[in-house]
Design a protein around this motif. Sequence first.
Motif, mmCIF file in Angstrom:
data_model
loop_
_atom_site.group_PDB
_atom_site.id
_atom_site.type_symbol
_atom_site.label_atom_id
_atom_site.label_comp_id
_atom_site.label_asym_id
_atom_site.label_seq_id
_atom_site.Cartn_x
_atom_site.Cartn_y
_atom_site.Cartn_z
ATOM 1 N N PHE A 17 0.829 -1.189 0.000
ATOM 2 C CA PHE A 17 0.000 0.000 0.000
ATOM 3 C C PHE A 17 0.872 1.251 0.000
ATOM 4 O O PHE A 17 1.775 1.412 0.804
ATOM 5 C CB PHE A 17 -0.933 -0.017 1.208
ATOM 6 N N GLU A 22 0.211 -0.417 -5.968
ATOM 7 C CA GLU A 22 -1.100 0.003 -5.463
ATOM 8 C C GLU A 22 -1.664 1.146 -6.300
ATOM 9 O O GLU A 22 -2.852 1.164 -6.620
ATOM 10 C CB GLU A 22 -0.984 0.435 -4.000
ATOM 11 N N THR A 105 -0.729 -7.583 -6.926
ATOM 12 C CA THR A 105 -2.028 -7.202 -7.461
ATOM 13 C C THR A 105 -3.083 -8.230 -7.067
ATOM 14 O O THR A 105 -4.219 -7.863 -6.708
ATOM 15 C CB THR A 105 -1.975 -7.080 -9.001
ATOM 16 N N TYR A 108 -4.042 -7.553 -3.507
ATOM 17 C CA TYR A 108 -4.832 -6.320 -3.393
ATOM 18 C C TYR A 108 -6.248 -6.517 -3.928
ATOM 19 O O TYR A 108 -7.237 -6.106 -3.313
ATOM 20 C CB TYR A 108 -4.134 -5.194 -4.158
ATOM 21 N N GLU A 112 -10.112 -6.260 -2.412
ATOM 22 C CA GLU A 112 -11.157 -5.478 -3.073
ATOM 23 C C GLU A 112 -12.430 -6.296 -3.254
ATOM 24 O O GLU A 112 -13.541 -5.819 -2.979
ATOM 25 C CB GLU A 112 -10.645 -5.008 -4.436
#
Length: 363
Positions: A17, A22, A105, A108, A112
């Motif tokens: 992050f 990010e 990714t 992350y 999400e």
Amino acid sequence: MIKAKKYNWKDSNLALFGSDVEKQVKKDAAKTELAWKDAGKKPGLQIWRIVKFKVVAWPRDDYGKFYNGDSYIILKTYKKKDSDELHYDLHFWIGADSTQDEYGTAAYKTVELDQLLDDKPVQHREVMDHESDMFKTYFPTITKMEGGADTGFRHVKPRDYKPRLLQFKGSRRLVSLRERPLSKHSLDGGDVFILDNGLDIYQWNGDGSNKDERMRAMQYLQQLKSERGRARSETIDQRRCAPEHPFMKALSDAKPEEEDQTDAKEDTSKPAMFRLRHEANKLTFSQVAEGDLPKAKLDNNFVFVVDTKKELYVWIGRGANKMERQNAMAYAHNYLRTTGHPFIPIACINEAREPDAFWKVLV
């Protein structure tokens, strides 16, 4: 993107992050993630692959097939008995040669999707060749191939195939399929191998292989033949496979490179429990138990990491603050890099949504 030669755990920091990864991911997400349009709407399995910071649906015909140069997101949606409520297990799978951009990714985007599904999923990290038992039950066979999906064989004509040596290893439902170097040194008498040469396919049964490996290899061979129409096949036993047989002649005498065992070391540690706490604008990660894992140590105001040495649980208390929640998986991942068991599965669970397996490891 340039693929790393081998998965390097020293570079596998998921606390991305604020990083360029990010920023790129957020930029793409701002356009609205179309990949999540039908995610988790009904029971079943859904898989996506990470392609240059983007989430791309994986073809259903290829479910269970993974390339060691890629990272994937897997969502299992289900209902419990006598209930219409949807439940989720959400995994990101890291290929051994996946780049940091790709698995960062994937991690992350997993968060999400978790948020899109109202924090209901149990999040899991899966590392190639160290998958959890739960993950393995999703597929009749897990196929692990060299390279990335863009270098695969899906649309190549049989006559244009480059030879592949495929190893079948395991028992019952947990027979895995792995591409191996085209070398005689890859052969293991305890397993079954298929040499796939497009229109000529050979099944080599090791003397010590079991019936499950032989059966799964035979099923795979028949599937290849049905896809290619006029392919020829032959099944041979190890003790009857002469050096001049086409199967053996197709394999090199050269010894392949040893698989990278970065930071491999004897693991003498004990099961342990840690607390992640955010206080005075500072995150602290401290050990609270070793050996026995007492449930009484759990405090719903914080995040706890429970390391059984076979699986690691990240337990998020109801009262844990935003910083603790956002950094929980990264701290767990980075902690494991310091241990002698860095590849074990990680499950990230919310208080009151714990699986039975979690409570069984506590005393």
